[in-house]
Write an enzyme that holds these catalytic residues in place. Structure first.
Site, PDB file in Angstrom:
ATOM      1  N   THR A  54       0.685  -1.289  -0.064  1.00  0.00           N
ATOM      2  CA  THR A  54       0.053  -0.056   0.019  1.00  0.00           C
ATOM      3  C   THR A  54       0.774   1.175  -0.158  1.00  0.00           C
ATOM      4  OG1 THR A  54      -1.606   1.118   1.303  1.00  0.00           O
ATOM      5  CG2 THR A  54      -0.045  -0.297   2.510  1.00  0.00           C
ATOM      6  N   ASP A  55       0.192   2.452  -0.382  1.00  0.00           N
ATOM      7  CA  ASP A  55       0.818   3.702  -0.403  1.00  0.00           C
ATOM      8  C   ASP A  55       1.067   4.209   0.959  1.00  0.00           C
ATOM      9  OD1 ASP A  55      -1.698   4.302  -0.221  1.00  0.00           O
ATOM     10  OD2 ASP A  55      -1.732   5.827  -1.763  1.00  0.00           O
ATOM     11  N   GLU A  56       0.220   3.637   1.879  1.00  0.00           N
ATOM     12  CA  GLU A  56       0.150   4.240   3.380  1.00  0.00           C
ATOM     13  C   GLU A  56       1.560   3.684   3.937  1.00  0.00           C
ATOM     14  OE1 GLU A  56      -3.589   3.678   5.649  1.00  0.00           O
ATOM     15  OE2 GLU A  56      -4.483   3.237   3.687  1.00  0.00           O
TER      16      GLU A  56
ATOM     17  N   TYR B 232      -1.947  -0.418  10.972  1.00  0.00           N
ATOM     18  CA  TYR B 232      -2.099  -1.167   9.687  1.00  0.00           C
ATOM     19  C   TYR B 232      -0.686  -0.831   8.776  1.00  0.00           C
ATOM     20  CZ  TYR B 232      -3.092  -1.488   4.909  1.00  0.00           C
ATOM     21  OH  TYR B 232      -3.216  -1.656   3.294  1.00  0.00           O
TER      22      TYR B 232
ATOM     23  N   LYS C  30       2.380  -3.305   7.261  1.00  0.00           N
ATOM     24  CA  LYS C  30       2.524  -3.594   5.947  1.00  0.00           C
ATOM     25  C   LYS C  30       3.737  -2.957   5.535  1.00  0.00           C
ATOM     26  CE  LYS C  30       0.358  -4.600   2.985  1.00  0.00           C
ATOM     27  NZ  LYS C  30       0.058  -6.140   2.365  1.00  0.00           N
TER      28      LYS C  30
ATOM     29  N   ASN D 251      -5.450   3.980  -3.176  1.00  0.00           N
ATOM     30  CA  ASN D 251      -6.739   3.185  -2.603  1.00  0.00           C
ATOM     31  C   ASN D 251      -7.594   2.901  -3.834  1.00  0.00           C
ATOM     32  OD1 ASN D 251      -6.225   4.925  -0.161  1.00  0.00           O
ATOM     33  ND2 ASN D 251      -8.176   5.196   0.350  1.00  0.00           N
TER      34      ASN D 251
ATOM     35  N   LYS E  83     -15.786  -0.274   3.962  1.00  0.00           N
ATOM     36  CA  LYS E  83     -14.904   0.748   3.536  1.00  0.00           C
ATOM     37  C   LYS E  83     -15.795   1.897   3.269  1.00  0.00           C
ATOM     38  CE  LYS E  83     -11.619  -1.635   4.179  1.00  0.00           C
ATOM     39  NZ  LYS E  83     -10.048  -1.821   3.517  1.00  0.00           N
TER      40      LYS E  83
END
Length: 349
Positions: free
Chosen positions: A130-132, A157, A161, A186, A196
């Site tokens: 993920t980009d998070e 989270y 990751k 996303n 979501k």
């Protein structure tokens, strides 16, 4: 190829499974069938001779070894993960166990299998992230996440990751396991789990409930249609450079408020209310702890090296998504009733 796809009954994983089988690949779907998984997501391909299902938790090393020995895959696509930020704040232990420990066991099972089979050159371990993991961007549109952006996770989270990304890269550097890594923005689209943000807005709107938005709704996300994402993932698996990472973005930034207003406008057209508009149901709720201000991906590497760009604009994708939920009430209602998620709000992938 024969692909071992973890989390193939989930949102993104099921899109990968459907597309892979549509392209003639064999697929072994490995899924623990936790709350967010649904085998109805792959019902269209479940009877295919190219499809096999294994009800296995990636934390179970012995079961993973059996799956590898039984099916002898040519590649692994690792999508199984706990993925909801709100849930990670409420209960981080599941995220550590699945995203970190589970990834470790999968890497070790893959490494053992790869070694036993003579380290075939074509084997790949594709880790989907993920980009998070990159943290939060300012609202300056010139600033984007690249593959070289330092990691700065800000939730349990995203931290879990990030840790799994580091494990995958270290297994490549230390043991030579042939890996590729992708970090996506996303996702949204058909089969998106009902807790979501986008499904919550659609389903709450239809039920006449409030449409809750964190803070003032100014948080920005880059939205990627899930079928586009699945297409990019299969391309990276087939043509990506071993040891390389690729950012997959939709190039469709919206504030949360803009996104919700767009969904309301689509619903006004497709299923108008007797009085007023769906936007009348918008409410603002206390912001989430550590809420990242903005995510935005620079997909230049993926575009230049592999020639990929998203095919669906956010307006096209949102209209398709709304229509899908209108046409598939039995699917989402069964999940709502099973998990009790109808009133939850989520803004992560």
């Amino acid at each position: 190829m024969k692909l071992l796809v973890t989390g193939g009954a989930g949102f993104i994983g099921s899109a990968v499974v459907r597309q892979a089988i549509g392209r003639g690949h064999q697929v072994v779907n490995v899924d623990a069938l936790t709350y967010a998984a649904c085998l109805d997501n792959v019902a269209d391909v479940a009877d295919s001779a190219l499809y096999a299902f294994e009800h296995v938790d990636i934390r179970d090393r012995a079961a993973l070894d059996r799956v590898f020995d039984t099916h002898a895959p040519d590649a692994v696509m690792h999508l199984a993960a706990e993925s909801h930020v709100d849930r990670s704040i409420d209960g981080p232990s599941d995220f550590v166990e699945t995203n970190i420990t589970g990834t470790f066991h999968l890497l070790e099972a893959a490494r053992s299998y790869w070694t036993k089979t003579g380290k075939p050159e074509g084997f790949r371990f594709h880790h989907i992230s993920t980009d998070e993991v990159f943290g939060s961007l300012p609202r300056d549109p010139q600033q984007l996440f690249t593959e070289d952006t330092p990691y700065d996770p800000r939730s349990p989270y995203s931290a879990s990751k990030a840790a799994s990304d580091h494990l995958v890269r270290s297994w490549h550097e230390t043991y030579g396991l042939p890996v590729v890594v992708t970090n996506c923005s996303n996702n949204y689209g058909p089969f998106h789990f009902p807790e979501k943000l986008i499904p919550v807005v659609i389903l709450n709107a239809l039920a006449g409930k409030s449409l809750p938005i964190y803070g003032d709704g100014s948080n920005i996300r880059d939205w990627l249609y899930v079928e586009d994402h699945a297409d990019a993932l299969l391309l990276v698996l087939e043509r990506g450079v071993v040891g390389r990472s690729y950012n997959v973005g939709g190039e469709n930034e919206r504030t949360n408020l803009e996104l919700v207003e767009t969904l309301c406008a689509i619903l006004d057209q497709k299923r108008p209310k007797a009085t007023g508009t769906y936007a009348d149901q918008i409410t603002f709720v206390s912001d989430r702890p550590g809420h990242d201000a903005r995510y935005a991906i620079d997909p230049t590497r993926l575009r230049k090296e592999l020639g990929w760009r998203p095919s669906v604009t956010v307006d096209e994708g949102l209209e398709k998504t709304v229509q899908w939920y209108l046409d598939h009430e039995p699917w989402w209602r069964a999940l709502q009733e099973r998990a009790g998620v109808g009133a939850r709000l989520g803004v992560s992938q």
